[in-house]
Motif scaffolding. Structure first.
Motif, PDB file in Angstrom:
ATOM      1  N   ALA A 198      -3.845  -3.043   1.490  1.00 27.22           N
ATOM      2  CA  ALA A 198      -4.770  -2.330   0.616  1.00 27.22           C
ATOM      3  C   ALA A 198      -4.318  -2.458  -0.834  1.00 27.22           C
ATOM      4  CB  ALA A 198      -4.856  -0.855   1.002  1.00 27.22           C
ATOM      5  N   LEU A 199      -5.282  -2.343  -1.732  1.00 27.60           N
ATOM      6  CA  LEU A 199      -4.995  -2.259  -3.157  1.00 27.60           C
ATOM      7  C   LEU A 199      -4.893  -0.782  -3.500  1.00 27.60           C
ATOM      8  CD1 LEU A 199      -4.628  -3.960  -5.715  1.00 27.60           C
ATOM      9  CD2 LEU A 199      -7.065  -3.608  -6.190  1.00 27.60           C
ATOM     10  N   LEU A 200      -3.716  -0.379  -3.925  1.00 23.62           N
ATOM     11  CA  LEU A 200      -3.406   1.040  -4.124  1.00 23.62           C
ATOM     12  C   LEU A 200      -3.326   1.374  -5.605  1.00 23.62           C
ATOM     13  CD1 LEU A 200      -2.197   3.774  -2.790  1.00 23.62           C
ATOM     14  CD2 LEU A 200       0.013   2.765  -3.370  1.00 23.62           C
ATOM     15  N   GLU A 256      -0.887   0.216 -10.078  1.00 23.78           N
ATOM     16  CA  GLU A 256      -1.759  -0.427  -9.096  1.00 23.78           C
ATOM     17  C   GLU A 256      -0.982  -1.563  -8.449  1.00 23.78           C
ATOM     18  OE1 GLU A 256      -6.232  -1.087  -9.519  1.00 23.78           O
ATOM     19  OE2 GLU A 256      -5.439  -3.117  -9.862  1.00 23.78           O
ATOM     20  N   ARG A 257      -0.988  -1.606  -7.127  1.00 22.48           N
ATOM     21  CA  ARG A 257      -0.253  -2.659  -6.430  1.00 22.48           C
ATOM     22  C   ARG A 257      -0.826  -2.867  -5.027  1.00 22.48           C
ATOM     23  NH1 ARG A 257       5.389   0.560  -6.162  1.00 22.48           N
ATOM     24  NH2 ARG A 257       5.249  -0.135  -8.331  1.00 22.48           N
ATOM     25  N   ARG A 258      -0.570  -4.054  -4.479  1.00 22.77           N
ATOM     26  CA  ARG A 258      -0.956  -4.349  -3.109  1.00 22.77           C
ATOM     27  C   ARG A 258       0.134  -3.835  -2.174  1.00 22.77           C
ATOM     28  NH1 ARG A 258       0.348  -7.712   0.843  1.00 22.77           N
ATOM     29  NH2 ARG A 258      -1.268  -8.539   2.264  1.00 22.77           N
ATOM     30  N   GLY A 294      -6.847   5.615  -5.776  1.00 28.45           N
ATOM     31  CA  GLY A 294      -7.796   4.646  -5.247  1.00 28.45           C
ATOM     32  C   GLY A 294      -7.160   3.872  -4.117  1.00 28.45           C
ATOM     33  N   PHE A 295      -7.956   3.503  -3.116  1.00 22.64           N
ATOM     34  CA  PHE A 295      -7.411   2.812  -1.949  1.00 22.64           C
ATOM     35  C   PHE A 295      -8.497   1.894  -1.395  1.00 22.64           C
ATOM     36  CE2 PHE A 295      -6.076   2.353   2.459  1.00 22.64           C
ATOM     37  CZ  PHE A 295      -4.699   2.210   2.338  1.00 22.64           C
TER      38      PHE A 295
END
Length: 308
Positions: free
Chosen positions: A154-156, A168-170, A203-204
């Protein structure tokens, strides 16, 4: 004792499929010869199982055979109902599934065990959150749980304490942990395995599937994480004088009368300042000087505020 082992053997085959005699012996903590005798006893009792020799052999139940859970002891049935947390299941979107599972389990139990299970739910309630903290109200808990279950990266987007506050990170979510009413997701990322509070997720967005590294154990990781957290938490030490009540509250060696000195770990000057003030006259800080001066200044301010 043997009856309980026979039920366990049957449930192992029902849940795992084909198992060798050696695998069954290791699970049941008995000899392979004992497994052979137990399998013969089950077959003689009419249980439809068969064995195959060779490298890919083992014992298995005839396809479609299921046993009722009549082998549960009273303690096991009570534990099954006591372990269920309705609030937790609801947060994960599994509230209806839990209710249905409990109905099926209750229906499968003998009458006596059904009565015991009912009394457990009437008399015990598990409430995970602490007194002074609300449980998580994160809109992202269900998506995170779904990604954990489906093994999807997921992109967090995440809000943390230090700068930069928003990142923001994968990530690759390996598992979820509920600790004192708060949810944490353990995830792999560019900097290794990290722990994130779910209520701080901004965000997820699910991405592609991933594979969990071989050997990863969620419980083992969490125990190591907690040990490291506690080690980082108490980085200092204070020398204090305590009354018998103060010694009891701090969990140090009790004193029968008078004051006693003790060295206690502290997280920081700021944290110890607040914690020790709560103890009132049951504690006097001797060192470090900075902490003693901070508390003395606060006491003087309080005295002025409450003076006539």
């Amino acid at each position: 004792m043997r009856a309980s082992r026979l039920v366990t053997l049957l449930l192992l085959l029902q849940n795992r499929g084909r198992m060798t005699a050696q695998q069954l012996a290791e699970e049941l903590e008995v000899s392979v010869r004992t497994v052979y005798r137990d399998v013969e006893a089950l077959a003689a009792a009419g249980i439809p199982l068969y064995g195959a020799a060779g490298h890919a052999g083992g014992y298995r139940l005839v396809d479609g055979y299921r046993t009722r859970l009549t082998g549960l002891t009273t303690d096991e049935a009570q534990a099954a109902f006591l372990a269920a947390l309705p609030g937790t299941a609801a947060e994960l979107g599994l509230g209806e599934a839990l209710a249905a599972a409990q109905l099926k389990l209750r229906a499968a139990l003998p009458a006596e065990l059904r009565a015991h299970a009912g009394r457990i739910q009437e008399r015990f309630l598990l409430d995970a959150p602490g007194w002074y903290g609300d449980a998580d109200r994160s809109p992202h808990l269900a998506p995170v749980a779904a990604a954990v279950w489906a093994r999807r990266a997921a992109l967090l987007r995440y809000r943390r304490w230090r700068a930069p506050e928003e990142i923001e990170r994968r990530v690759e979510p390996y598992g979820l942990v509920l600790k004192a009413g708060r949810w944490y997701v353990v995830a792999g990322g560019p900097s290794g395995i990290r722990t994130y509070r779910v209520d701080r997720i901004l965000g997820f967005r699910p991405l592609e599937e991933f594979v969990v590294p071989d050997g990863f154990d969620l419980a083992g990781y969490w125990n190591t994480y907690l040990a490291g957290f506690r080690a980082r938490l108490h980085t200092g030490e204070a020398l204090v004088r305590l009354t018998p009540e103060g010694a009891r509250r701090l969990g140090v060696a009790p004193v029968s009368d008078g004051w006693a000195e003790a060295r206690v770990p502290i997280e920081s000057i700021d944290h110890a300042h607040g914690e020790f003030l709560r103890m009132g006259t049951d504690i006097e800080v001797l060192a470090p000087a900075e902490l003693r001066d901070r508390i003395a200044a606060t006491v003087r301010t309080l005295a002025r505020s409450y003076g006539s």
